[in-house]
Design an enzyme around this catalytic site. Structure first.
Site, PDB file in Angstrom:
ATOM      1  N   TYR A  55      -8.988   5.516  13.936  1.00  0.00           N
ATOM      2  CA  TYR A  55      -8.544   4.195  13.965  1.00  0.00           C
ATOM      3  C   TYR A  55      -7.723   4.019  14.270  1.00  0.00           C
ATOM      4  O   TYR A  55      -6.448   4.449  13.698  1.00  0.00           O
ATOM      5  CB  TYR A  55      -9.346   3.512  12.899  1.00  0.00           C
ATOM      6  CG  TYR A  55     -10.774   3.313  12.297  1.00  0.00           C
ATOM      7  CD1 TYR A  55     -11.694   3.994  12.927  1.00  0.00           C
ATOM      8  CD2 TYR A  55     -11.128   2.493  11.394  1.00  0.00           C
ATOM      9  CE1 TYR A  55     -12.677   3.848  12.591  1.00  0.00           C
ATOM     10  CE2 TYR A  55     -12.610   2.575  10.833  1.00  0.00           C
ATOM     11  CZ  TYR A  55     -13.410   3.095  11.551  1.00  0.00           C
ATOM     12  OH  TYR A  55     -14.931   3.314  10.980  1.00  0.00           O
ATOM     13  N   SER A 206     -21.064  -2.211  10.717  1.00  0.00           N
ATOM     14  CA  SER A 206     -21.835  -2.824  11.944  1.00  0.00           C
ATOM     15  C   SER A 206     -22.956  -3.527  12.043  1.00  0.00           C
ATOM     16  O   SER A 206     -24.364  -3.575  12.528  1.00  0.00           O
ATOM     17  CB  SER A 206     -22.185  -1.415  13.215  1.00  0.00           C
ATOM     18  OG  SER A 206     -22.874  -2.318  14.927  1.00  0.00           O
ATOM     19  N   PRO A 207     -23.307  -4.505  10.569  1.00  0.00           N
ATOM     20  CA  PRO A 207     -24.407  -5.616  10.803  1.00  0.00           C
ATOM     21  C   PRO A 207     -24.615  -6.217  10.845  1.00  0.00           C
ATOM     22  O   PRO A 207     -25.649  -6.741  11.069  1.00  0.00           O
ATOM     23  CB  PRO A 207     -23.891  -5.974   8.871  1.00  0.00           C
ATOM     24  CG  PRO A 207     -22.156  -5.925   9.629  1.00  0.00           C
ATOM     25  CD  PRO A 207     -21.904  -4.684  10.402  1.00  0.00           C
ATOM     26  N   LEU A 208     -23.853  -6.921  12.310  1.00  0.00           N
ATOM     27  CA  LEU A 208     -24.846  -7.349  13.468  1.00  0.00           C
ATOM     28  C   LEU A 208     -23.901  -7.147  14.786  1.00  0.00           C
ATOM     29  O   LEU A 208     -23.963  -7.571  16.100  1.00  0.00           O
ATOM     30  CB  LEU A 208     -22.807  -8.480  14.198  1.00  0.00           C
ATOM     31  CG  LEU A 208     -22.256  -9.458  12.188  1.00  0.00           C
ATOM     32  CD1 LEU A 208     -21.453 -10.280  12.578  1.00  0.00           C
ATOM     33  CD2 LEU A 208     -23.647 -10.028  12.064  1.00  0.00           C
ATOM     34  N   ALA A 209     -24.813  -5.601  14.813  1.00  0.00           N
ATOM     35  CA  ALA A 209     -25.468  -4.550  15.950  1.00  0.00           C
ATOM     36  C   ALA A 209     -23.842  -5.032  16.950  1.00  0.00           C
ATOM     37  O   ALA A 209     -23.956  -5.337  18.138  1.00  0.00           O
ATOM     38  CB  ALA A 209     -26.360  -5.249  16.494  1.00  0.00           C
ATOM     39  N   GLY A 211     -21.786  -6.881  17.977  1.00  0.00           N
ATOM     40  CA  GLY A 211     -21.482  -8.134  18.011  1.00  0.00           C
ATOM     41  C   GLY A 211     -23.078  -8.711  18.743  1.00  0.00           C
ATOM     42  O   GLY A 211     -22.516 -10.080  18.738  1.00  0.00           O
ATOM     43  N   LEU A 213     -25.150  -9.917  17.494  1.00  0.00           N
ATOM     44  CA  LEU A 213     -26.150 -10.749  15.982  1.00  0.00           C
ATOM     45  C   LEU A 213     -24.991 -11.855  15.953  1.00  0.00           C
ATOM     46  O   LEU A 213     -25.101 -12.485  15.033  1.00  0.00           O
ATOM     47  CB  LEU A 213     -26.091  -9.731  15.178  1.00  0.00           C
ATOM     48  CG  LEU A 213     -27.531  -8.861  15.097  1.00  0.00           C
ATOM     49  CD1 LEU A 213     -27.726  -8.459  14.218  1.00  0.00           C
ATOM     50  CD2 LEU A 213     -28.920 -10.163  15.529  1.00  0.00           C
ATOM     51  N   GLY A 215     -23.695 -12.927  18.166  1.00  0.00           N
ATOM     52  CA  GLY A 215     -23.850 -14.136  19.244  1.00  0.00           C
ATOM     53  C   GLY A 215     -23.502 -14.280  20.431  1.00  0.00           C
ATOM     54  O   GLY A 215     -22.619 -15.489  21.401  1.00  0.00           O
TER      55      GLY A 215
END
Length: 340
Positions: A55, A206-209, A211, A213, A215
């Site tokens: 990173y 990446s639980p929000l895919a 970004g 999820l 929005g």
């Protein structure tokens, strides 16, 4: 915040963990901003902090180490190695030669004498798994690392690693880090059951895919999601699978609204609800992002709500399978699945 045991390690971690990929150049956070964000996460009850050597070319580890400072012993500190850290074939992978060097570099950057959880960032087809496990076992016995785990492994690789550890009297992988969200559910089919059978802790990234999820991607206008430069395929709006996400997200917004939740709270609550999951990594770039994500720590989705989500995205299936970070070589090269 809820504390969960990380697989069979006996180590308790917060249900939401701090993913530090945005610390440094990749996320545009300097030392002051990184320190402020890390301290806010600590004060909120987050006890697991996850980074990687790759990173921002080590900058994330450096900034995280400085930000934790004297509070380092209050957390479970996790990092990863294996992805390229320079030109040429010798600064990457799961070989003893590289891991021995990589762990010393990470310890120096993090400003600590041990790493609580050390993870192989990706499978390394060039190195035998028993070579990797032996190197990690020796690093553990030397006190440089505590538990160690895998990341983004196929289910069959996870099983092979467990068998090799048993047969060679080596320490086994005790965690697996996976990409998992309402839009990416393939791991429910095989990786999660295998991990549960072997008492491995699951860390979700990446639980929000990327970004979606959160929005941040809309039908109209340019794609402005922070991760668009790192996962271009996930934002290719010429791809029918990506265009289908818009309809799915519209349905999810309705489900969230009916439950009095935001889309982010629904998405994070969904990943937290799976019994295989130990911790869900959030990667905030601002205090506002952090506070919004933290509200999901208290979200409990009931059976009826989860059933509605299952009706929108099929269990065990990715909405965009080609988007998954690791794809079997047989899927990329037709010669490997056809007789000559």
């Amino acid at each position: 915040m809820e504390q969960r045991i990380l697989g069979g390690t006996g180590v308790a971690v917060s249900s939401l963990g701090f993913g530090a990929m945005n610390l440094g150049a990749w996320g545009g956070l300097d030392e002051a901003a990184s320190t402020r964000l890390v301290n806010e996460a600590l004060d909120s009850g987050i006890t697991l902090f996850d980074t990687a050597d790759v990173y921002s070319s080590g900058q994330s580890e450096e900034l995280l180490g400085k930000a934790l400072g004297r509070r380092r012993d209050q957390v479970v500190l996790a990092t990863k190695a294996g992805n390229p850290m320079g030109e040429g074939p010798l600064r990457r992978g799961g070989s003893r030669r590289w891991l021995t060097r990589a762990v010393e570099d990470s310890l120096r950057r993090l400003g600590t004498d041990h790493i609580d959880l050390y993870q192989l960032h990706r499978p390394d087809p060039a190195t035998d798994l028993d070579e990797t496990l032996a190197a990690l076992t020796d690093l553990q016995r030397a006190g440089k690392i505590g538990a160690f785990g895998s990341s983004t492994f196929f289910a069959h690789d996870i099983v092979e690693a467990q068998w090799l550890a048993r047969d060679r009297a080596l320490t086994r992988f005790t965690t697996e880090q996976v990409s998992y969200s309402i839009l990416a559910r393939a791991v429910e089919r095989d990786v999660f059951p295998v991990a549960q059978r072997h008492r491995m802790g699951i860390l979700v990234w990446s639980p929000l895919a990327n970004g979606w999820l959160a929005g941040t991607v809309r039908r109209e206008g340019p794609v402005t999601a922070q991760r668009a430069h790192l996962a271009q395929q996930a934002f290719d709006l010429d791809d029918p699978a990506n265009r289908r996400k818009f309809d799915i997200i519209d349905a999810l917004r309705e489900i969230a609204a009916d439950a009095g939740l935001t889309l982010v709270e629904l998405a994070l609550g969904f990943t937290l609800a799976h019994p295989a999951v130990s911790t869900v990594l959030i990667g905030p770039r601002t205090s506002e992002h952090l506070r919004h994500n933290l509200r999901a720590a208290d979200v409990r989705l009931d059976t009826a709500l989860l059933d509605r989500i299952d009706a929108v995205t099929e269990p065990g299936v990715d909405v965009a399978p080609r988007e998954r970070w690791m794809i079997s070589p047989e899927m990329d090269d037709p010669r490997l699945r056809r007789r000559p």
